[in-house]
Design an enzyme around this catalytic site. Structure first.
Site, PDB file in Angstrom:
ATOM      1  N   LYS A   1      -5.135  28.157  89.882  1.00 48.71           N
ATOM      2  CA  LYS A   1      -6.330  28.981  89.699  1.00 48.71           C
ATOM      3  C   LYS A   1      -7.415  28.297  90.518  1.00 48.71           C
ATOM      4  CE  LYS A   1      -9.651  30.597  86.213  1.00 48.71           C
ATOM      5  NZ  LYS A   1     -10.877  30.058  86.826  1.00 48.71           N
TER       6      LYS A   1
ATOM      7  N   TYR B   1      -5.785  24.255  87.336  1.00 50.37           N
ATOM      8  CA  TYR B   1      -7.076  24.941  87.375  1.00 50.37           C
ATOM      9  C   TYR B   1      -8.043  24.084  88.192  1.00 50.37           C
ATOM     10  CZ  TYR B   1     -11.325  27.137  85.349  1.00 50.37           C
ATOM     11  OH  TYR B   1     -12.522  27.767  85.147  1.00 50.37           O
TER      12      TYR B   1
END
Length: 305
Positions: free
Chosen positions: A168, A138
């Site tokens: 992400k 992330y």
């Protein structure tokens, strides 16, 4: 080759009672709302879910509930990032015991990694606690301060993290994002993480996206993606403009984005309650302003129902 997720992944808010305690009761209706509006999955307990303001026990309860109630086909990715590697591993092991599709983790934001290799070592430890689940890094340097180019991360991590599925990507470096899309012959799944510039991600080649506003305005973004796929750029640009106006409004209150966005969830029939300190909830005047401006922007035309 990792599975490439297509469509919208909602970053859900964590429902809370008025006293600030976690409220699991609305999550089943939340999952139904997302499925009904064509959302492909959720990225639970991330920034939008106030993850670092929650205890490990609370995060496991939330993760367990999402994986329990999600309809078939609604992928549930659990964010397990924390400042403690042991907390990360505990959360990852728990996710592996549920019906989670995968796990994700942001970089540690207090004692931050000093090199890409440090970050890879951290992520490898987290991923190893759930060896049967795809792992997504992330990337959100605006919150973590971990700012390494993700193309360098993928090159270093490709052979070190067997379950690495992708990233992400919540940052504005579109050149780096494009390089990541082409890394390892397109092996990795790059989930675009900025709702307000989704069209730019699609133009570069993104297939899937993770965002906070997909919880309450998925129809707008689905139309945007459909218009882009059909080559109707004028419509896609107009829909992105509407998204920008909405998001600018939600950021414009003195309480910032999350308190305003949580209040919008109540407009679509799902009360997610307050935010936790140090964030503050909207004042009555701010609430009145946000609701009036959303009506002026035609929110009812593209809100989740």
């Amino acid at each position: 080759m990792a599975e490439h997720i297509e469509g919208l992944i909602a970053a859900p808010f964590t429902p809370m009672h008025d006293d600030g305690s976690v409220n699991l009761a609305p999550i089943e209706a939340y999952a139904d709302l997302l499925a009904r509006n064509g959302v492909a999955g959720v990225f639970a307990c991330g920034t939008t879910g106030e993850s670092l303001s929650l205890t490990v026990a609370e995060r496991m309860e939330i993760a367990g509930r999402w994986t329990e109630v999600a309809a078939e086909g609604l992928r549930v990715i659990i964010h397990v990032g924390a400042t403690s590697i042991e907390d990360c591993r505990t959360l990852a092991r728990h996710a592996a015991e549920t019906r989670a599709f995968g796990i994700g983790a942001m970089g540690p934001c207090f004692f931050r990694p000093q090199t890409v290799e440090d970050l890879v070592a951290f992520c490898a430890e987290v991923a190893s606690a759930a060896p049967g689940l795809p792992f997504y890094y992330y990337h959100i340097p605006g919150m973590t301060g971990v700012e390494f180019p993700m193309a360098d991360f993928l090159e270093a991590a490709a052979g070190a993290i067997p379950t690495l599925a992708g990233i992400k990507y919540t940052w504005e470096d579109l050149m780096d994002f494009g390089r990541c899309l082409g890394a390892a012959d397109g092996r990795f799944d790059l989930l675009y993480g900025r709702d307000e510039t989704l069209l730019a991600g699609l133009a570069l080649g993104a297939r899937g996206a993770v965002g906070s506003t997909y919880s309450f305005s998925a129809p707008l973004y689905r139309r945007l993606m459909e218009a882009f796929a059909a080559g109707d750029l004028d419509t896609a640009r107009d829909l992105q403009r509407r998204s920008r106006e909405m998001i600018h409004l939600l950021y414009s209150t003195t309480r910032a984005f999350l308190p305003a966005a949580k209040r919008v969830m109540k407009m679509v029939g799902l009360d997610c309650g307050p935010v936790r300190l140090p964030m503050r909830n909207l004042t009555p005047d701010e609430t009145e302003h946000v609701l009036a401006e959303l009506e002026r922007l035609g929110f009812d035309d593209y809100c989740a129902k």
